[in-house]
Design an enzyme around this catalytic site. Structure first.
Site, short mmCIF file in Angstrom:
data_model
loop_
_atom_site.label_atom_id
_atom_site.label_comp_id
_atom_site.label_asym_id
_atom_site.label_seq_id
_atom_site.Cartn_x
_atom_site.Cartn_y
_atom_site.Cartn_z
N ARG A 263 55.81 50.21 58.07
CA ARG A 263 54.71 51.16 58.77
C ARG A 263 54.46 52.56 57.85
NH1 ARG A 263 53.73 55.25 62.58
NH2 ARG A 263 51.95 54.68 64.13
N CYS A 264 55.67 53.16 57.42
CA CYS A 264 55.57 54.11 56.63
C CYS A 264 54.67 54.09 55.66
CB CYS A 264 56.95 54.69 56.19
SG CYS A 264 58.04 55.20 57.51
N MET A 265 54.79 52.98 55.02
CA MET A 265 53.97 52.70 53.55
C MET A 265 52.58 52.29 53.70
SD MET A 265 56.63 50.76 51.04
CE MET A 265 56.67 49.23 52.02
#
Length: 401
Positions: free
Chosen positions: A390-392
């Site tokens: 999700r962060c990426m």
């Protein structure tokens, strides 16, 4: 010319378009002496990190998702020489380059490059030796610091509804990242005429980051009050959202521990299906949730602390029962290990279909047992940056649900 819009009204609607940044030479400008300042705990091996990231992008494409790259969008923006000069001037200012001679040399150096080369160079950082300069032994070797956190495209700007938050980053080393979003939405031919609304000002002194912004439904947002996001910033964003024509009626503030291990809300809590969430069990001990709604008549925010378990609060908000899938099965040791490697940081590409890191095999097995389809990606190098799938990724378009 295609005109692109933003459309993100959930965490789980079928993903149609996503923004990524393929890791570049900024990772090779990490050294032990400067890891802490650059917010890394280790140094990823770039060759393997790129292979892992390419596979990540491949999963999207195999599922019919259009992949956009931050560096390519930005290279297109600066193909206009006037915009390129404006961008360089602003970037040098935000990088603290105020010496006239140094600024002139850097500007000429960057202006001489092809568009994509210039973007890659700015992201990677510029060393003194690149310009034929010498520093004393032990001196900081960079004129422009590298930007190794850029492959976490979720944080610097985030899509909500038909708009975007251009975020004010907590750590000074990351503040320049948001300038890319500003220029893309202001100048890129495919975005500039799309009437994309900006819901937060990147120059605000109040900090907020995209990893703390989750969209539970077209009526409910969840925002983390975390190490990186100020409570006051959430109220400002809430005011901007409530006073817009967006359908969001409620914002849940998740107060989570203010420490690096729980950097953002999405490192401890993500939505994977209509009624299922992953969560790091440790935050349940201290989690407090505040509900924000809006009084349209008096144009004021109403704040109310919620009581009860997380399950009951989410069930009430969404109008149906929910299931919490606890990272590591709730085992203290397993949960601690897998959460450190982003076991709770899942990315839904459609309801009940998620991308995770393969190393979090205990949590992945639990997802499977809860009828969640898991794409477990290799992660030996990408995970060293302390951020998961999700962060990426930054969704630009999801189908409404």
């Amino acid at each position: 010319m295609v005109t692109r819009n933003i459309n993100v009204y959930s965490e789980i609607g079928k993903l149609k378009t996503v923004l990524l940044h393929r890791p570049g030479k900024e990772l090779e400008n990490l050294t032990p002496a400067f890891l802490e300042n650059l917010l890394f705990d280790d140094i990823p091996y770039l060759k393997v990190a790129r292979e892992e990231h390419d596979r990540f992008a491949g999963v999207f494409r195999e599922n019919g998702v259009e992949v956009l790259y931050l560096e390519r969008l930005m290279a297109t923006v600066i193909s206009d020489m006037d915009i390129r000069e404006e961008f360089i001037e602003g970037f040098l200012t935000e990088s603290g380059i105020d010496n006239y001679n140094t600024r002139y040399i850097l500007k000429e150096y960057l202006m001489s490059m092809l568009c994509k080369e210039m973007v890659d160079t700015i992201m990677a950082g510029v060393r003194l030796k690149d310009l034929g300069m010498r520093g004393s032994s032990g001196e900081y070797p960079f004129l422009l610091s590298p930007m190794p956190n850029l492959y976490f495209t979720r944080d610097a700007f985030a899509c909500i509804g038909h708009g975007v938050t251009l975020n004010s980053m907590r750590k000074s080393i990351r503040r320049r990242e948001t300038i890319f979003g500003e220029y893309i939405f202001k100048y890129h031919q495919e975005f500039k005429d799309s009437n994309i609304k900006i819901y937060y000002d990147r120059n605000s002194k109040l900090n907020i980051e995209g990893g703390d912004e989750l969209i539970l439904s077209d009526e409910i947002l969840a925002i983390g009050s975390s190490e990186r996001t100020d409570r006051e910033a959430i109220f400002k964003l809430a005011e901007n959202i409530f006073e817009s024509d967006e359908p969001f009626k409620k914002i849940l503030i998740f107060n989570i521990p203010k420490k690096r291990a729980f950097m953002h809300l999405d490192t401890v809590f993500t939505m994977v299906d209509y009624d299922k969430f992953t969560i790091h069990p440790e935050i349940e001990k201290t989690l407090k949730i505040v509900e924000l709604t809006y009084d349209n008549l008096n144009r004021s925010i109403i704040s109310k602390e919620k009581e009860g378990s997380l399950e009951s609060i989410l069930s009430e908000a969404l109008g149906h029962d929910v299931t919490l899938i606890r990272c590591g099965g709730g085992d203290e040791i397993i949960a601690g290990r897998e959460q450190w490697n982003d076991g709770s940081n899942t990315l839904a590409i459609s309801p009940g279909k998620v991308i995770t890191y393969d190393r979090n095999y205990v949590t992945n097995e639990l997802l499977d047992k809860n009828n969640i389809e898991v794409y477990a990606m290799k992660s030996s190098e990408l995970s060293r940056g302390r951020g998961g799938p999700r962060c990426m990724s930054m969704p630009f378009i999801r189908e409404n649900i």
